[in-house]
Scaffold this motif. Structure first.
Motif, short mmCIF file in Angstrom:
data_model
loop_
_atom_site.label_atom_id
_atom_site.label_comp_id
_atom_site.label_asym_id
_atom_site.label_seq_id
_atom_site.Cartn_x
_atom_site.Cartn_y
_atom_site.Cartn_z
N ASN A 248 4.15 5.81 -5.30
CA ASN A 248 4.15 5.89 -6.76
C ASN A 248 3.13 6.90 -7.26
O ASN A 248 3.41 7.70 -8.17
CB ASN A 248 3.87 4.50 -7.33
N ALA A 249 1.93 6.89 -6.66
CA ALA A 249 0.90 7.84 -7.07
C ALA A 249 1.32 9.27 -6.75
O ALA A 249 1.08 10.20 -7.55
CB ALA A 249 -0.41 7.51 -6.37
N GLU A 250 1.94 9.47 -5.59
CA GLU A 250 2.41 10.81 -5.25
C GLU A 250 3.50 11.27 -6.22
O GLU A 250 3.55 12.45 -6.60
CB GLU A 250 2.94 10.82 -3.81
N GLU B 202 3.74 10.34 -9.40
CA GLU B 202 3.06 10.70 -10.65
C GLU B 202 2.41 12.07 -10.54
O GLU B 202 2.44 12.87 -11.49
CB GLU B 202 2.02 9.64 -10.99
N GLN B 203 1.82 12.33 -9.40
CA GLN B 203 1.16 13.63 -9.21
C GLN B 203 2.18 14.77 -9.26
O GLN B 203 1.96 15.79 -9.92
CB GLN B 203 0.44 13.64 -7.87
N GLN B 204 3.31 14.59 -8.57
CA GLN B 204 4.34 15.62 -8.60
C GLN B 204 4.92 15.81 -9.99
O GLN B 204 5.19 16.93 -10.43
CB GLN B 204 5.44 15.27 -7.59
N ARG C 199 0.84 -1.21 0.00
CA ARG C 199 0.00 0.00 0.00
C ARG C 199 0.87 1.26 0.00
O ARG C 199 0.61 2.20 -0.75
CB ARG C 199 -0.91 -0.01 1.22
N LYS D 103 2.38 1.83 -3.44
CA LYS D 103 1.44 2.39 -4.40
C LYS D 103 1.16 3.86 -4.12
O LYS D 103 1.05 4.68 -5.05
CB LYS D 103 0.14 1.59 -4.37
N VAL D 104 1.06 4.20 -2.86
CA VAL D 104 0.82 5.60 -2.50
C VAL D 104 2.01 6.46 -2.91
O VAL D 104 1.84 7.56 -3.46
CB VAL D 104 0.55 5.72 -0.98
#
Length: 254
Positions: A190-192, A194-196, A184, A187-188
């Protein structure tokens, strides 16, 4: 003559027995609780103590810190996990009178109270808290034990939980939970990321839009990267403005 020697011998033995029963020596860490005809008359020591034989009795009390191991206890945590927990307690007597008069056997009483308090306190917490917050649990158990043993003249100074034993099936379940938690977090993260990255791309696009020449430089940099990879594909960047001009229809009457 022989009778006189026997009388002297009996008198000497009587004096020795009297002195041995009347004189007591207490060490620096010892105190003596004195009873006269069964009634408490005071606490004496350390040093030389003189008693009246038969009339007075003395009970020694050790004031040093006592280390007592609490046997493993079966505890069911608040999240219904069965564990075995053992601990060690450190305590000492601060009031010899109460330790002898108020409780029959202060060592056994303190041990039993420590076992029940350990089960009671830990049963109110979840397994994660037992494993991660031992210092707080130790302080809670020590405070509760100290309050309950104060009437016996005992001061509980330290309580330390030594082992929290979990059965094998629960160990596997905890391992799966830890693995899921790590996935978890991955994934968090990785998502952060991508957002940055998206935010930075938006900022870069806005900067390039303000300076069209910068876009041409980016085209050349992309061509350099492609050529460095020895690829047979050749890319010619075509500006969108040129496409707009090529696709524009000539004006009427021209």
């Amino acid at each position: 003559m022989i009778l006189n020697y026997v009388a002297y011998l009996v008198a000497v033995l009587a004096i020795v027995m009297f002195l041995s029963a009347a004189i007591r020596i207490l060490r620096e860490y010892e105190r003596g609780v004195v009873f006269t005809l069964g009634r408490f008359t005071g606490v004496k020591g350390p040093g030389l103590i003189i008693l009246i034989p038969v009339v007075q009795q003395l009970v020694k009390v050790d004031l040093r810190v006592v280390v007592q191991d609490v046997p493993p206890q079966d505890v069911i945590s608040r999240d219904n996990v069965s564990v075995k927990v053992n601990a060690v307690i450190y305590f000492r007597i601060v009031d010899a009178e109460r330790a002898i008069i108020k409780v029959e056997d202060y060592m056994a009483a303190t041990s039993q109270l420590a076992q029940t308090t350990l089960r009671s306190v830990l049963g109110k917490h979840e397994l994660d808290e037992m494993l991660a917050e031992r210092d707080r649990l130790n302080a809670d158990i020590q405070e509760l034990l100290d309050q309950q043993t104060d009437a016996w003249g005992i001061k509980v100074t330290i309580v330390e939980i030594k082992h929290v034993d979990i059965n094998e099936s629960m160990v596997r379940a905890i391992a799966k939970q830890a693995e899921a938690e790590r996935l978890r977090r991955a994934k968090v993260i990785n998502a952060e990321g991508e957002q940055q990255a998206a935010e930075k791309l938006v900022e870069a696009g806005m900067a390039l839009a303000r300076e069209p020449q910068a876009m041409q430089l980016r085209y050349f940099a992309a061509l350099h990267d492609i050529a460095g990879e020895r690829s047979s594909t050749i890319v010619f960047p075509l500006p969108f403005d040129l496409l707009a001009h090529l696709g524009a229809r000539p004006a009427a009457g021209s």
